[in-house]
Design a protein around this motif. Structure first.
Motif, mmCIF file in Angstrom:
data_model
loop_
_atom_site.group_PDB
_atom_site.id
_atom_site.type_symbol
_atom_site.label_atom_id
_atom_site.label_comp_id
_atom_site.label_asym_id
_atom_site.label_seq_id
_atom_site.Cartn_x
_atom_site.Cartn_y
_atom_site.Cartn_z
ATOM 1 N N GLN A 64 26.599 -9.274 47.246
ATOM 2 C CA GLN A 64 25.225 -8.779 47.320
ATOM 3 C C GLN A 64 24.495 -9.376 48.527
ATOM 4 N N GLU A 65 24.719 -10.662 48.786
ATOM 5 C CA GLU A 65 24.068 -11.301 49.938
ATOM 6 C C GLU A 65 24.465 -10.634 51.243
ATOM 7 N N ARG A 66 25.745 -10.284 51.353
ATOM 8 C CA ARG A 66 26.246 -9.708 52.600
ATOM 9 C C ARG A 66 25.840 -8.244 52.781
ATOM 10 N N TYR A 67 25.855 -7.453 51.683
ATOM 11 C CA TYR A 67 25.651 -6.012 51.815
ATOM 12 C C TYR A 67 24.359 -5.499 51.181
ATOM 13 N N GLY A 68 23.568 -6.366 50.555
ATOM 14 C CA GLY A 68 22.322 -5.901 49.927
ATOM 15 C C GLY A 68 22.615 -5.030 48.722
ATOM 16 N N ASP A 69 21.994 -3.868 48.660
ATOM 17 C CA ASP A 69 22.190 -2.942 47.541
ATOM 18 C C ASP A 69 22.838 -1.660 48.054
ATOM 19 N N GLN A 70 24.140 -1.721 48.289
ATOM 20 C CA GLN A 70 24.900 -0.577 48.801
ATOM 21 C C GLN A 70 25.769 0.011 47.693
ATOM 22 N N PRO A 71 26.040 1.321 47.755
ATOM 23 C CA PRO A 71 26.951 1.913 46.775
ATOM 24 C C PRO A 71 28.376 1.397 46.994
ATOM 25 N N MET A 72 29.141 1.460 45.922
ATOM 26 C CA MET A 72 30.544 1.062 45.990
ATOM 27 C C MET A 72 31.412 2.219 45.505
ATOM 28 N N GLU A 73 32.695 2.111 45.763
ATOM 29 C CA GLU A 73 33.650 3.133 45.338
ATOM 30 C C GLU A 73 34.905 2.424 44.860
ATOM 31 N N LEU A 74 35.517 2.961 43.825
ATOM 32 C CA LEU A 74 36.767 2.412 43.307
ATOM 33 C C LEU A 74 37.881 3.427 43.508
ATOM 34 N N HIS A 75 39.016 2.966 44.003
ATOM 35 C CA HIS A 75 40.214 3.801 44.087
ATOM 36 C C HIS A 75 41.183 3.255 43.036
ATOM 37 N N LEU A 76 41.431 4.053 42.024
ATOM 38 C CA LEU A 76 42.217 3.655 40.860
ATOM 39 C C LEU A 76 43.566 4.380 40.896
ATOM 40 N N TRP A 77 44.653 3.652 40.630
ATOM 41 C CA TRP A 77 45.980 4.273 40.584
ATOM 42 C C TRP A 77 46.890 3.486 39.648
ATOM 43 N N ALA A 78 47.925 4.168 39.168
ATOM 44 C CA ALA A 78 48.952 3.503 38.350
ATOM 45 C C ALA A 78 49.885 2.779 39.303
ATOM 46 N N ARG A 79 50.039 1.464 39.105
ATOM 47 C CA ARG A 79 50.935 0.715 39.994
ATOM 48 C C ARG A 79 52.372 0.730 39.491
ATOM 49 N N GLN A 80 52.561 1.122 38.240
ATOM 50 C CA GLN A 80 53.906 1.391 37.728
ATOM 51 C C GLN A 80 53.784 2.407 36.593
ATOM 52 N N GLN A 81 54.895 2.961 36.218
ATOM 53 C CA GLN A 81 54.924 4.004 35.192
ATOM 54 C C GLN A 81 54.361 3.497 33.867
ATOM 55 N N PRO A 82 53.483 4.276 33.229
ATOM 56 C CA PRO A 82 53.033 3.897 31.880
ATOM 57 C C PRO A 82 54.220 3.876 30.922
ATOM 58 N N LEU A 83 54.191 2.980 29.953
ATOM 59 C CA LEU A 83 55.249 2.896 28.945
ATOM 60 C C LEU A 83 54.693 3.389 27.621
ATOM 61 N N LEU A 84 55.400 4.322 27.010
ATOM 62 C CA LEU A 84 54.949 4.913 25.760
ATOM 63 C C LEU A 84 55.983 4.683 24.671
ATOM 64 N N SER A 85 55.503 4.428 23.467
ATOM 65 C CA SER A 85 56.415 4.295 22.323
ATOM 66 C C SER A 85 55.836 5.076 21.148
ATOM 67 N N CYS A 86 56.717 5.774 20.462
ATOM 68 C CA CYS A 86 56.319 6.606 19.334
ATOM 69 C C CYS A 86 56.550 5.858 18.028
ATOM 70 N N HIS A 87 55.563 5.897 17.165
ATOM 71 C CA HIS A 87 55.640 5.310 15.837
ATOM 72 C C HIS A 87 55.210 6.382 14.847
ATOM 73 N N PRO A 88 55.573 6.253 13.574
ATOM 74 C CA PRO A 88 55.226 7.292 12.607
ATOM 75 C C PRO A 88 53.725 7.593 12.532
ATOM 76 N N ASP A 89 52.898 6.573 12.768
ATOM 77 C CA ASP A 89 51.458 6.781 12.619
ATOM 78 C C ASP A 89 50.723 7.017 13.926
ATOM 79 N N ALA A 90 51.337 6.725 15.090
ATOM 80 C CA ALA A 90 50.598 6.814 16.346
ATOM 81 C C ALA A 90 51.529 6.755 17.553
ATOM 82 N N LEU A 91 50.974 7.069 18.696
ATOM 83 C CA LEU A 91 51.644 6.914 19.985
ATOM 84 C C LEU A 91 50.988 5.717 20.672
ATOM 85 N N HIS A 92 51.790 4.713 21.023
ATOM 86 C CA HIS A 92 51.271 3.510 21.661
ATOM 87 C C HIS A 92 51.636 3.554 23.135
ATOM 88 N N GLY A 93 50.698 3.135 23.977
ATOM 89 C CA GLY A 93 50.951 3.155 25.411
ATOM 90 C C GLY A 93 50.464 1.896 26.092
#
Length: 192
Positions: A64-93
């Motif tokens: 904040q000291e360096r940039y004051g009140d400037q907008p920000m942006e986030l670049h979001l990505w999967a860094r590795q494959q999601p892991l999924l497991s199936c159970h009788p009551d739900a899908l866990h990831g």
């Protein structure tokens, strides 16, 4: 192989194997489809953490000291494959993502300030209500670690953000806004 139940009554039977779920996750990951850019104007006004340097000053005062009140942006990505497991009551990831944060300067230049790794555990449960098929999603765990882009941060004099405070606020924001939005997307749809 698993034997499927036989019934003389009308019923809906849905079977998903871990192979099918993980093949889909692999395909999306390999194709680069698990990427999203989030700008400050995309978050709800009531979200507890706005994407502005002023809001992030709680976690990184020099930002904040360096940039004051400037907008920000986030670049979001999967860094590795999601892991999924199936159970009788739900899908866990388990989701493994990274987010690079940028300050957006008035001339639209983006200055990278930190890289945050976010690992999350989620549970999805299918639901059937009358003749509608839907589901619910629940966040069961979240862990954040920060990689401050060392050379860049040293050159700019930026500190490492206080990751535990950021993680706590992110959990709260996801609980308050993210999970309800995901569940509204999973709202029951008519069964054909």
């Amino acid at each position: 192989p698993k034997a499927l139940p036989v019934s003389r009554e009308p019923m809906l039977l849905m079977a998903v194997t871990e192979f099918v779920a993980n093949s889909a996750a692999f395909t999306y990951f390999t194709a680069g489809a698990l990427r999203r850019n989030i700008s400050s104007d995309m978050l709800p006004q009531k979200f507890p953490l706005q994407l502005r340097t002023k809001s992030m000053g709680v976690f990184s005062p020099q930002l904040q000291e360096r940039y004051g009140d400037q907008p920000m942006e986030l670049h979001l990505w999967a860094r590795q494959q999601p892991l999924l497991s199936c159970h009788p009551d739900a899908l866990h990831g388990t989701l493994f993502s990274s987010t690079e944060a940028f300050v957006v300067l008035p001339n639209t230049t983006r200055v990278p300030v930190f890289l945050l790794n976010i690992d999350a555990n989620v549970t999805g449960k299918p639901t059937i209500t009358r003749n509608r098929l839907g589901g619910t999603v629940r966040l069961t765990g979240l862990a954040c670690t920060v990689d401050p882009l060392p050379a860049l941060c040293q050159a700019q004099g930026l500190p490492i953000p206080q990751v535990k405070r950021l993680e706590t606020l992110l959990k709260f924001g996801l609980w308050l806004f993210g999970v309800p939005r995901a569940n509204s997307e999973c709202c029951p749809h008519p069964v054909p």
